[in-house]
Write a protein that holds these residues in place. Structure first.
Motif, PDB file in Angstrom:
ATOM      1  N   ASP A   1      47.750   7.424 -36.606  1.00 14.88           N
ATOM      2  CA  ASP A   1      47.383   6.286 -35.761  1.00 14.88           C
ATOM      3  C   ASP A   1      47.847   6.557 -34.336  1.00 14.88           C
ATOM      4  O   ASP A   1      48.912   6.120 -33.920  1.00 14.88           O
ATOM      5  N   VAL A   2      47.040   7.302 -33.604  1.00 14.20           N
ATOM      6  CA  VAL A   2      47.438   7.702 -32.253  1.00 14.20           C
ATOM      7  C   VAL A   2      47.329   6.559 -31.258  1.00 14.20           C
ATOM      8  O   VAL A   2      47.956   6.595 -30.204  1.00 14.20           O
ATOM      9  N   THR A   3      46.568   5.541 -31.592  1.00 19.96           N
ATOM     10  CA  THR A   3      46.442   4.386 -30.694  1.00 19.96           C
ATOM     11  C   THR A   3      47.802   3.726 -30.496  1.00 19.96           C
ATOM     12  O   THR A   3      48.188   3.376 -29.370  1.00 19.96           O
ATOM     13  N   GLU A   4      48.557   3.583 -31.595  1.00 21.18           N
ATOM     14  CA  GLU A   4      49.890   2.983 -31.504  1.00 21.18           C
ATOM     15  C   GLU A   4      50.839   3.871 -30.702  1.00 21.18           C
ATOM     16  O   GLU A   4      51.680   3.373 -29.953  1.00 21.18           O
ATOM     17  N   ILE A   5      50.699   5.178 -30.868  1.00 17.98           N
ATOM     18  CA  ILE A   5      51.567   6.119 -30.152  1.00 17.98           C
ATOM     19  C   ILE A   5      51.312   6.027 -28.653  1.00 17.98           C
ATOM     20  O   ILE A   5      52.248   5.958 -27.849  1.00 17.98           O
TER      21      ILE A   5
ATOM     22  N   GLU B   1      54.170   1.711 -22.895  1.00 14.41           N
ATOM     23  CA  GLU B   1      55.175   0.657 -22.748  1.00 14.41           C
ATOM     24  C   GLU B   1      56.507   1.248 -22.300  1.00 14.41           C
ATOM     25  O   GLU B   1      57.203   0.677 -21.455  1.00 14.41           O
ATOM     26  N   GLU B   2      56.855   2.426 -22.862  1.00 16.55           N
ATOM     27  CA  GLU B   2      58.098   3.083 -22.462  1.00 16.55           C
ATOM     28  C   GLU B   2      58.043   3.485 -20.988  1.00 16.55           C
ATOM     29  O   GLU B   2      59.010   3.336 -20.247  1.00 16.55           O
TER      30      GLU B   2
ATOM     31  N   LEU C   1      58.121  15.991 -27.961  1.00 14.97           N
ATOM     32  CA  LEU C   1      57.382  15.906 -29.212  1.00 14.97           C
ATOM     33  C   LEU C   1      56.673  14.555 -29.267  1.00 14.97           C
ATOM     34  O   LEU C   1      57.306  13.512 -29.352  1.00 14.97           O
ATOM     35  N   ALA C   2      55.348  14.592 -29.198  1.00 16.08           N
ATOM     36  CA  ALA C   2      54.571  13.356 -29.133  1.00 16.08           C
ATOM     37  C   ALA C   2      54.086  12.904 -30.510  1.00 16.08           C
ATOM     38  O   ALA C   2      53.825  11.722 -30.718  1.00 16.08           O
ATOM     39  N   LEU C   3      53.940  13.851 -31.440  1.00 14.09           N
ATOM     40  CA  LEU C   3      53.402  13.498 -32.753  1.00 14.09           C
ATOM     41  C   LEU C   3      53.841  14.511 -33.799  1.00 14.09           C
ATOM     42  O   LEU C   3      53.835  15.723 -33.544  1.00 14.09           O
TER      43      LEU C   3
ATOM     44  N   PRO D   1      37.248  11.381 -32.081  1.00 15.29           N
ATOM     45  CA  PRO D   1      37.281  11.090 -30.634  1.00 15.29           C
ATOM     46  C   PRO D   1      38.584  10.458 -30.161  1.00 15.29           C
ATOM     47  O   PRO D   1      39.052  10.754 -29.054  1.00 15.29           O
ATOM     48  N   GLU D   2      39.188   9.590 -30.982  1.00 15.33           N
ATOM     49  CA  GLU D   2      40.440   8.948 -30.581  1.00 15.33           C
ATOM     50  C   GLU D   2      41.561   9.968 -30.449  1.00 15.33           C
ATOM     51  O   GLU D   2      42.428   9.847 -29.575  1.00 15.33           O
TER      52      GLU D   2
END
Length: 205
Positions: free
Chosen positions: A48-52, A58-59, A182-184, A195-196
């Motif tokens: 769920d990259v949208t939440e990331i 926000e950070e 580290l993003a994911l 696409p997301e």
């Protein structure tokens, strides 16, 4: 033995013969991987990259870059390419990195490979791809890549894995942003040509 029972035993025999053939030739991995692509098409396995992206935004809004609670990547990982040249993950610092752990004997790895290949074709200039094979014989990984016509940047480990990359699952994918964070981390297969996910990678530049 009546005809019905005889027919049943013949069917069992044919099924057993097919299974034995697939396993002895190694084709069972690709057959299972092909079947799992149907599951990938649903998108349920995707991170769920949208939440990331939302959390990162926000950070960024609420804190300075220096104070962000982000995990810095250990770039101390040596890689051997298909020509036995030694590289370091450090060479890719400053770019978005797609780091995928896989093996030819792993059906989910085989299942997600077409999506990774498509993503690689579309984003090769924007993202550094490192597909790290965990086959005991790296020649198998090279032969697989050639047979499938992928021409992906595949490597074999040439050093011990840093602690942060010691995953117990295959496939496992790590995405590192251009700042070395580290993003994911995603364990298990996914459709990375979604696409997301592409938008997510672009947001990490």
């Amino acid at each position: 033995m009546d005809k019905k029972k005889k027919k049943t035993w013949i069917q069992y025999g044919i099924f057993a013969a097919v299974v034995i053939f697939l396993y002895t030739t190694g084709l069972h991995t690709e057959v299972i991987g092909y079947a799992q692509r149907g599951l990938l098409a649903t998108g349920f396995m995707n991170p769920d990259v949208t939440e990331i992206v939302q959390a990162r935004n926000e950070e960024s809004t609420n804190a300075s870059v220096e104070n962000l609670n982000q995990t810095k990547v250990d770039f101390n990982l040596k890689l051997a390419d298909r020509d036995d040249n030694i590289h370091s993950l450090e060479e890719f610092r400053g770019k978005v990195i797609f780091l995928n752990f896989w093996a030819t004997w792993c059906p989910p790895c085989v299942a997600e490979m077409p999506g990774i290949d498509k993503l690689h074709e579309q984003m090769d200039n924007d993202v550094a791809f490192v597909l790290l094979s965990f086959d005991e014989d790296f020649e198998k990984a090279k032969a697989f890549d050639k047979r499938k016509g992928y021409n992906l940047p595949i490597y074999a480990p040439a050093s011990n894995l840093p602690t942060m990359f010691q995953s117990s699952a295959l496939p496992t994918t790590y995405v590192i942003d251009a700042k070395g964070n580290l993003a994911l981390t995603h364990m298990g297969m996914a459709n990375y040509s979604d696409p997301e996910f592409k938008k997510f990678l672009i947001s990490l530049k």
